[in-house]
Enzyme design. Structure first.
Site, PDB file in Angstrom:
ATOM      1  N   GLU A 176      -3.002   9.597   2.097  1.00  0.00           N
ATOM      2  CA  GLU A 176      -1.971  10.315   2.920  1.00  0.00           C
ATOM      3  C   GLU A 176      -2.469  11.182   4.315  1.00  0.00           C
ATOM      4  OE1 GLU A 176      -0.716  13.418   0.137  1.00  0.00           O
ATOM      5  OE2 GLU A 176       0.571  11.960  -0.910  1.00  0.00           O
ATOM      6  N   GLU A 375       1.876   6.290  -5.215  1.00  0.00           N
ATOM      7  CA  GLU A 375       2.137   7.342  -6.071  1.00  0.00           C
ATOM      8  C   GLU A 375       3.292   7.769  -6.054  1.00  0.00           C
ATOM      9  OE1 GLU A 375      -0.266  11.012  -4.747  1.00  0.00           O
ATOM     10  OE2 GLU A 375      -1.814   9.722  -3.969  1.00  0.00           O
TER      11      GLU A 375
HETATM   12  C1  BG6 Z   1      -0.706  13.703  -3.218  1.00  0.00           C
HETATM   13  C2  BG6 Z   1      -2.102  13.279  -3.519  1.00  0.00           C
HETATM   14  O1  BG6 Z   1      -0.268  14.459  -2.080  1.00  0.00           O
HETATM   15  O2  BG6 Z   1       0.098  14.261  -4.260  1.00  0.00           O
HETATM   16  C3  BG6 Z   1      -2.697  13.518  -4.589  1.00  0.00           C
HETATM   17  O3  BG6 Z   1      -2.359  12.133  -2.919  1.00  0.00           O
HETATM   18  C4  BG6 Z   1      -1.921  14.741  -5.103  1.00  0.00           C
HETATM   19  O4  BG6 Z   1      -4.026  13.994  -4.328  1.00  0.00           O
HETATM   20  C5  BG6 Z   1      -0.609  14.452  -5.532  1.00  0.00           C
HETATM   21  O5  BG6 Z   1      -2.563  15.120  -6.325  1.00  0.00           O
HETATM   22  C6  BG6 Z   1       0.288  15.446  -6.187  1.00  0.00           C
HETATM   23  O6  BG6 Z   1       0.185  16.652  -5.629  1.00  0.00           O
HETATM   24  P1  BG6 Z   1      -0.358  17.758  -6.383  1.00  0.00           P
HETATM   25  O7  BG6 Z   1      -0.359  18.911  -5.437  1.00  0.00           O
HETATM   26  O8  BG6 Z   1       1.056  18.209  -7.481  1.00  0.00           O
HETATM   27  O9  BG6 Z   1      -1.381  17.464  -7.152  1.00  0.00           O
END
Ligand code: BG6
Length: 477
Positions: A176, A375
């Site tokens: 990211e 993701e």
């Molecule tokens: C992304 C990241 O921003 O979202 C992860 O690459 C992160 O590291 C994921 O865990 C979800 O965000 P959060 O804040 O719910 O953990």
């Protein structure tokens, strides 16, 4: 006939600092994630000056994959994953970041992990830097504001590319990388680039400089990686959240498009190998005095990535203001408007499956390279039933709707998609809040926000559902 090609990568995604634990094991150094305290929905995570006694640092022990990878990899195999996305903790390999020689114990750990995954026919998909740079580089060099850090990163990348050249084919450079652009908040600047802004500094200039050095480091790594193994597929990784206009007013429409252009300019730099024209103009107008040399520009052009890896959770809405600047650029102050047509998660993230199809099409049209959804997922509080089971239908629902849109993008729109690795396939520490109880997993981990629990793993209802989806190559949703 399924929509997804044979060999489509079905996986799960995690990051070293959010799930490994073992923060000092095998000579590991302190990373920036190790100095971030736990927070929650209302309380921001704090960045402390080094590791302080009496503070709660959730990443230190996380879910202890470091000692349990054998058991966890077996669960991933039962689930049917054919790939698994994680990162290499830079501080296991170079504990301070600026050593001459790598740490053999750290290298050995990832040898063991990759061998174990491969023994289950699970292909590792590896991010080089996922919010976990050595804290020493922050203290001594000011994080990515220093050009010297390029050399340290390139050395780290070279060592791991060389060591794992026969075990890992799919890589991404920075996780990211564009978070710092759209938000410009303290958390993003620190987790992306190890930046702590001093009161007399221009935050925007520091961010653009750091992001530039990262882009150069990424381009150098891509070139070196391809030399080490021409079969390597090396991608960038950007956070994608489409930005919609609040109304059909042309100013709102242009505002939304310009916000997309600025939020994803690092994809231009990494995929096209050059800055977009509007941003070069912006740099000139603002006299940021950025250190962007002609040689750097050649490096960027020669180090274009092979694919775009991206995360997708939610979409956003914006509107132009009455006194919008003529360039429509308002870095980090994008007048976010609530989308009244969408539901939200308990953390306020808007649930928008169609936004994923929109994102896939936007990337595909603009860059014409393969895409990889690395993701996607639904952070939620899970409740354990009396029989000990977790019936997480809300998560199944979220994933089903998103996979369905992804299928339409492939089948109807002709998007070239390499794979899908939902985030936090096993419960882990939230990056944003440091919570355990913001859960994404299809595998439950018995640990709460206070750090209490047995760490026992169990399968949620979504485990069986996702297993069925993978078995049918995405047909049976
Ligand atoms: C992304 C990241 O921003 O979202 C992860 O690459 C992160 O590291 C994921 O865990 C979800 O965000 P959060 O804040 O719910 O953990």
């Amino acid at each position: 006939m399924t929509a997804f090609p044979k060999g489509f990568l079905w996986g799960g995604a995690v990051a070293a600092h959010q799930f490994e634990g073992g923060w000092q094991a095998g000579g590991k150094g302190v990373s920036i994630a190790d100095v971030m305290t736990a927070g929650d929905n209302e309380t921001k995570r704090r960045i402390t000056d080094g590791v302080q006694s009496g503070e709660n640092y959730p990443n230190h022990d996380a879910i202890d994959y470091y000692h349990r990878y054998h058991e966890d990899d077996q669960l991933f195999a039962d689930l049917g994953l054919n790939c698994f996305r994680t990162s290499i903790a830079w501080t296991r390999i170079f504990p301070n970041g600026d050593e001459e020689q790598p740490n053999e114990a750290g290298l050995k750990f990832y040898d063991d992990v990759f061998d174990d995954l491969l023994s289950h026919q699970i292909e590792p998909v590896i991010t080089l830097s996922h919010f976990e740079m050595p804290y020493h580089l922050v203290k001594k060099y000011g994080g990515w504001r220093s050009r010297k850090v390029i050399d340290f990163f390139v050395k780290f990348a070279t060592v791991v590319f060389d060591r794992y050249k026969d075990k890992v084919k799919y890589w991404m450079t920075f996780n990211e990388i564009n978070n710092q652009v759209g938000m410009m908040n303290e958390w993003s600047l620190f987790t992306n680039s190890g930046l702590l802004i001093k009161p007399d500094e221009d935050k925007e200039a520091v961010m653009f400089q750091a992001a530039h050095y990262e882009a150069v480091a990424s381009a150098l790594a891509v070139q070196i990686g391809h030399r080490i193994n021409p079969d390597f597929q090396i991608g960038c990784m950007v956070a994608m959240g489409p930005v919609y206009p609040a109304t059909p007013n042309p100013n709102d429409v242009f505002k939304a498009e310009r916000t997309m252009q600025t939020n994803y300019y690092l994809a231009d730099v990494q995929v096209k190998g050059k800055y977009p024209a509007f941003l070069d103009r912006y740099f000139d107008r603002h006299a940021f005095n950025l250190d962007i040399t002609l040689e750097d520009r050649d490096v960027l052009l020669a180090g274009k990535v092979d694919y775009i890896g991206f995360s997708y959770y939610a979409s956003h809405v914006t509107e132009a203001s009455q006194d919008e600047p003529t360039d429509f650029i308002t870095m980090g102050h994008n007048r976010e408007v609530k989308n009244s047509t969408l539901q939200r998660s308990d953390w306020g993230w808007e649930i928008d499956p169609v936004g994923l199809r929109y994102a896939l099409n936007w990337f595909s049209d603009r860059y014409e390279v393969p895409l990889f959804i690395v993701e996607n997922g639904f952070g939620a509080f899970d409740k354990i039933n009396q029989d000990g089971h977790i019936q997480d239908d809300y998560r199944i629902d979220y994933l089903r709707q998103h996979i369905n849109q992804m299928r339409l993008a492939v089948e109807v729109d002709g998007v070239k998609l390499m794979g899908y690795t939902p985030w936090g396939i096993i419960d882990l520490v939230s990056a944003g809040t440091g919570q355990m109880e913001k859960r994404y997993g299809v595998i439950y981990v018995d640990k709460d926000d206070q750090g209490k629990g047995t760490l026992a793993r169990s399968k949620k209802a979504s485990f069986d559902w996702f297993q069925k989806v993978i078995r049918s190559n995405g047909d049976d949703l």
